[in-house]
Design a protein around this motif. Structure first.
Motif, PDB file in Angstrom:
ATOM      1  N   GLN A  56      34.412  48.761  35.263  1.00 51.45           N
ATOM      2  CA  GLN A  56      35.465  49.118  35.536  1.00 51.45           C
ATOM      3  C   GLN A  56      35.949  50.089  36.636  1.00 51.45           C
ATOM      4  O   GLN A  56      36.477  50.586  37.334  1.00 51.45           O
ATOM      5  N   CYS A  57      34.632  48.819  38.065  1.00 55.67           N
ATOM      6  CA  CYS A  57      35.261  49.290  39.100  1.00 55.67           C
ATOM      7  C   CYS A  57      36.078  48.681  39.969  1.00 55.67           C
ATOM      8  O   CYS A  57      34.993  47.293  40.692  1.00 55.67           O
ATOM      9  N   PHE A  58      37.235  48.531  39.634  1.00 57.66           N
ATOM     10  CA  PHE A  58      37.876  47.293  39.735  1.00 57.66           C
ATOM     11  C   PHE A  58      38.714  47.039  41.226  1.00 57.66           C
ATOM     12  O   PHE A  58      38.914  46.115  41.124  1.00 57.66           O
ATOM     13  N   SER A  59      37.817  48.165  42.165  1.00 55.02           N
ATOM     14  CA  SER A  59      38.576  47.806  43.749  1.00 55.02           C
ATOM     15  C   SER A  59      37.095  47.347  44.285  1.00 55.02           C
ATOM     16  O   SER A  59      36.884  46.567  45.056  1.00 55.02           O
ATOM     17  N   VAL A  60      35.840  46.534  43.922  1.00 52.06           N
ATOM     18  CA  VAL A  60      35.302  45.523  43.710  1.00 52.06           C
ATOM     19  C   VAL A  60      35.666  44.033  43.976  1.00 52.06           C
ATOM     20  O   VAL A  60      35.558  43.744  42.265  1.00 52.06           O
ATOM     21  N   LYS A  61      34.799  43.487  44.600  1.00 52.08           N
ATOM     22  CA  LYS A  61      35.900  41.752  44.550  1.00 52.08           C
ATOM     23  C   LYS A  61      33.834  41.256  44.611  1.00 52.08           C
ATOM     24  O   LYS A  61      34.178  40.953  46.032  1.00 52.08           O
ATOM     25  N   LEU A  62      33.383  40.723  43.558  1.00 51.26           N
ATOM     26  CA  LEU A  62      32.100  40.185  44.128  1.00 51.26           C
ATOM     27  C   LEU A  62      32.496  38.768  43.729  1.00 51.26           C
ATOM     28  O   LEU A  62      33.048  37.834  43.814  1.00 51.26           O
ATOM     29  N   THR A  63      32.447  38.282  45.967  1.00 49.40           N
ATOM     30  CA  THR A  63      33.199  36.889  46.266  1.00 49.40           C
ATOM     31  C   THR A  63      31.735  36.269  46.962  1.00 49.40           C
ATOM     32  O   THR A  63      31.227  37.314  47.901  1.00 49.40           O
ATOM     33  N   ASP A 114      32.749  43.519  33.105  1.00 52.46           N
ATOM     34  CA  ASP A 114      32.210  43.296  31.624  1.00 52.46           C
ATOM     35  C   ASP A 114      32.570  44.356  30.118  1.00 52.46           C
ATOM     36  O   ASP A 114      33.171  45.166  30.578  1.00 52.46           O
ATOM     37  N   SER A 115      31.923  43.437  28.998  1.00 49.75           N
ATOM     38  CA  SER A 115      32.143  44.249  27.970  1.00 49.75           C
ATOM     39  C   SER A 115      32.148  45.798  28.126  1.00 49.75           C
ATOM     40  O   SER A 115      30.897  45.765  29.159  1.00 49.75           O
ATOM     41  N   THR A 116      32.286  46.665  27.670  1.00 48.05           N
ATOM     42  CA  THR A 116      31.929  47.729  27.574  1.00 48.05           C
ATOM     43  C   THR A 116      31.647  48.671  25.880  1.00 48.05           C
ATOM     44  O   THR A 116      31.873  49.563  25.730  1.00 48.05           O
ATOM     45  N   ASP A 117      31.131  47.636  25.127  1.00 41.83           N
ATOM     46  CA  ASP A 117      30.970  47.434  23.978  1.00 41.83           C
ATOM     47  C   ASP A 117      30.183  49.132  23.696  1.00 41.83           C
ATOM     48  O   ASP A 117      30.099  49.746  22.780  1.00 41.83           O
ATOM     49  N   ASP A 118      28.999  48.615  24.363  1.00 44.55           N
ATOM     50  CA  ASP A 118      27.653  49.328  24.266  1.00 44.55           C
ATOM     51  C   ASP A 118      27.638  50.762  25.538  1.00 44.55           C
ATOM     52  O   ASP A 118      26.825  51.062  25.774  1.00 44.55           O
ATOM     53  N   TYR A 119      28.732  51.277  25.869  1.00 43.28           N
ATOM     54  CA  TYR A 119      28.634  52.358  26.964  1.00 43.28           C
ATOM     55  C   TYR A 119      29.344  53.051  25.994  1.00 43.28           C
ATOM     56  O   TYR A 119      29.798  52.998  24.783  1.00 43.28           O
ATOM     57  N   GLU A 120      28.488  54.375  26.229  1.00 41.88           N
ATOM     58  CA  GLU A 120      28.317  55.426  25.158  1.00 41.88           C
ATOM     59  C   GLU A 120      29.703  56.601  24.709  1.00 41.88           C
ATOM     60  O   GLU A 120      29.643  57.104  24.215  1.00 41.88           O
ATOM     61  N   PHE A 121      30.868  56.359  26.161  1.00 43.93           N
ATOM     62  CA  PHE A 121      31.777  56.915  25.834  1.00 43.93           C
ATOM     63  C   PHE A 121      32.978  56.165  25.799  1.00 43.93           C
ATOM     64  O   PHE A 121      32.916  54.579  25.782  1.00 43.93           O
ATOM     65  N   GLY A 122      34.068  56.401  25.144  1.00 40.83           N
ATOM     66  CA  GLY A 122      35.562  55.558  24.895  1.00 40.83           C
ATOM     67  C   GLY A 122      35.745  54.865  26.622  1.00 40.83           C
ATOM     68  O   GLY A 122      35.383  55.299  27.428  1.00 40.83           O
ATOM     69  N   GLY A 148      37.813  37.281  32.988  1.00 42.24           N
ATOM     70  CA  GLY A 148      36.783  38.359  33.855  1.00 42.24           C
ATOM     71  C   GLY A 148      35.565  38.155  33.628  1.00 42.24           C
ATOM     72  O   GLY A 148      34.793  38.989  33.018  1.00 42.24           O
ATOM     73  N   SER A 149      34.994  37.402  33.844  1.00 44.69           N
ATOM     74  CA  SER A 149      33.357  37.108  34.728  1.00 44.69           C
ATOM     75  C   SER A 149      33.754  36.522  36.159  1.00 44.69           C
ATOM     76  O   SER A 149      34.730  35.995  36.827  1.00 44.69           O
ATOM     77  N   HIS A 191      26.247  35.782  33.983  1.00 48.56           N
ATOM     78  CA  HIS A 191      24.933  35.138  33.247  1.00 48.56           C
ATOM     79  C   HIS A 191      24.086  36.316  33.747  1.00 48.56           C
ATOM     80  O   HIS A 191      22.960  36.866  32.365  1.00 48.56           O
ATOM     81  N   LEU A 192      23.941  36.888  34.340  1.00 48.72           N
ATOM     82  CA  LEU A 192      22.972  38.023  35.141  1.00 48.72           C
ATOM     83  C   LEU A 192      23.396  39.656  33.958  1.00 48.72           C
ATOM     84  O   LEU A 192      22.791  40.601  33.856  1.00 48.72           O
ATOM     85  N   SER A 193      24.770  39.385  33.061  1.00 50.24           N
ATOM     86  CA  SER A 193      25.344  40.802  32.995  1.00 50.24           C
ATOM     87  C   SER A 193      25.424  40.454  30.967  1.00 50.24           C
ATOM     88  O   SER A 193      26.464  41.796  30.721  1.00 50.24           O
ATOM     89  N   HIS A 194      24.792  39.904  30.708  1.00 48.66           N
ATOM     90  CA  HIS A 194      26.010  40.237  29.759  1.00 48.66           C
ATOM     91  C   HIS A 194      24.240  41.083  28.825  1.00 48.66           C
ATOM     92  O   HIS A 194      23.304  39.976  27.661  1.00 48.66           O
ATOM     93  N   SER A 195      22.932  41.378  28.929  1.00 48.90           N
ATOM     94  CA  SER A 195      21.825  41.983  28.054  1.00 48.90           C
ATOM     95  C   SER A 195      22.461  43.328  26.766  1.00 48.90           C
ATOM     96  O   SER A 195      23.508  43.622  26.778  1.00 48.90           O
TER      97      SER A 195
END
Length: 324
Positions: A225-232, A251-259, A275-276, A281-285
């Motif tokens: 959710q840090c949408f000002s970061v542009k990884l390139t 990345d998915s927030t399904d495992d984030y402890e808050f809503g 969305g990727s 591949h580094l971010s789906h643990s």
């Protein structure tokens, strides 16, 4: 006529359980239930609940039926019972500068501090003052509390052993205002960090670059959710090389402890149309671990019927019933 069965053969005597087993059971209740209910059951439980080793970790979360004054009083009593052995504490939806000072004054061995939704009763100055008394602090988790860069600077200067920081933003669903002040405070004052979560932060690529430079030991980094970061380009490659466990902005927030619902804000950027990114591949643990410390959820009995407890104790006053 059949003889009356001896029920003692069918049901265990809870008072005959080994002390460590009883302690483990009681700890699952949490501090509030121990101090307001469990310790009143019998003398052996009461004596066990006075043992400082029972209070090395204090969980003050999920207590919606108590007002702030009651929770502050209960927490102070729990800290006092630790007799300086407290290493881990969790405060949720309550807390004051005065309470934090009480915790710090009696807990010089504290290693883990978690503050969630503490709103405006704990100030930058209060957290800064407390940090100066906690030189052994290793893990700090702050979620949805209005602390500024000044508090982060003070924590970094006062807690040289800090290795894990969660600093999560309650405004992640609102329009973005780019700001690197918090990222720079972390980069310049927390060189030993190994685990960092900045969910919903407003940092930009400049802030990310500063953190990578200032925190060379960083192993896991959550940028969801840090949408000002542009990884390139080079920055993307450096993150892939330096960070073992990286969570990207989309990345998915399904495992984030808050809503983490965005409610229409934070739309996907053109840089990540699917969305990727190339290092997705580094971010789906399955589980993002920040530390090997204690997990408060393990101490909390989620099956306990708190609504029923509240119905039976609506007029309960902690000050009237608490036993020293």
């Amino acid at each position: 006529m059949d003889p009356i069965p001896d029920l003692s053969d069918e049901f265990p005597n809870w008072l005959e359980l080994p002390r460590d087993v009883t302690a483990s059971i009681l700890l699952r209740l949490g501090a509030v239930e121990i101090l307001t209910s469990a310790q009143m059951v019998c003398s052996p439980w009461r004596n066990l609940c006075k043992d400082p080793s029972m209070w090395r970790a204090i969980d003050m979360g999920n207590n919606n039926h108590w007002n702030d004054d009651e929770l502050n009083t209960i927490c102070r009593d729990a800290v006092d019972r630790s007799c300086g052995q407290l290493v881990d504490i969790n405060l949720e939806y309550f807390g004051t500068d005065k309470l934090l000072r009480h915790i710090a004054d009696g807990s010089s061995q504290l290693k883990r501090l978690r503050l969630v939704h503490c709103y405006y009763d704990i100030s930058d100055e209060g957290l800064s003052e407390v940090a100066a008394k906690l030189p052994l602090l290793e893990e700090l988790a702050i979620s949805y509390c209005p602390f500024s860069k000044e508090a982060l600077k003070a924590v970094g200067r006062s807690c040289p052993l800090l290795k894990s920081l969660k600093f999560n933003n309650q405004d992640y669903g609102l329009p973005r205002i780019e700001c690197d002040e918090e990222a720079l405070a972390i980069a310049e004052n927390m060189p030993r960090l190994r685990h960092l979560q900045l969910f919903g932060n407003n940092l930009t690529n400049d802030g990310l670059q500063a953190i990578l430079d200032g925190c060379p030991h960083l192993e896991s980094f959550d940028l969801r959710q840090c949408f000002s970061v542009k990884l390139t380009g080079n920055l993307e490659r450096r993150c892939a090389q330096q960070i073992k466990n990286l969570r990207l902005p989309h990345d998915s927030t399904d495992d984030y402890e808050f809503g983490a619902e965005l409610d229409g804000y934070g739309s996907f950027d053109d840089d990540y149309p699917s969305g990727s990114s190339d290092i997705d591949h580094l971010s789906h643990s399955d589980y993002y671990e920040f530390s090997d410390g204690s997990n408060f959820s393990d101490l909390y009995d989620s099956d306990y019927d708190y609504d029923d407890y509240y119905d039976r104790n609506q007029n309960f006053n902690y000050g009237d019933f608490y036993l020293d």
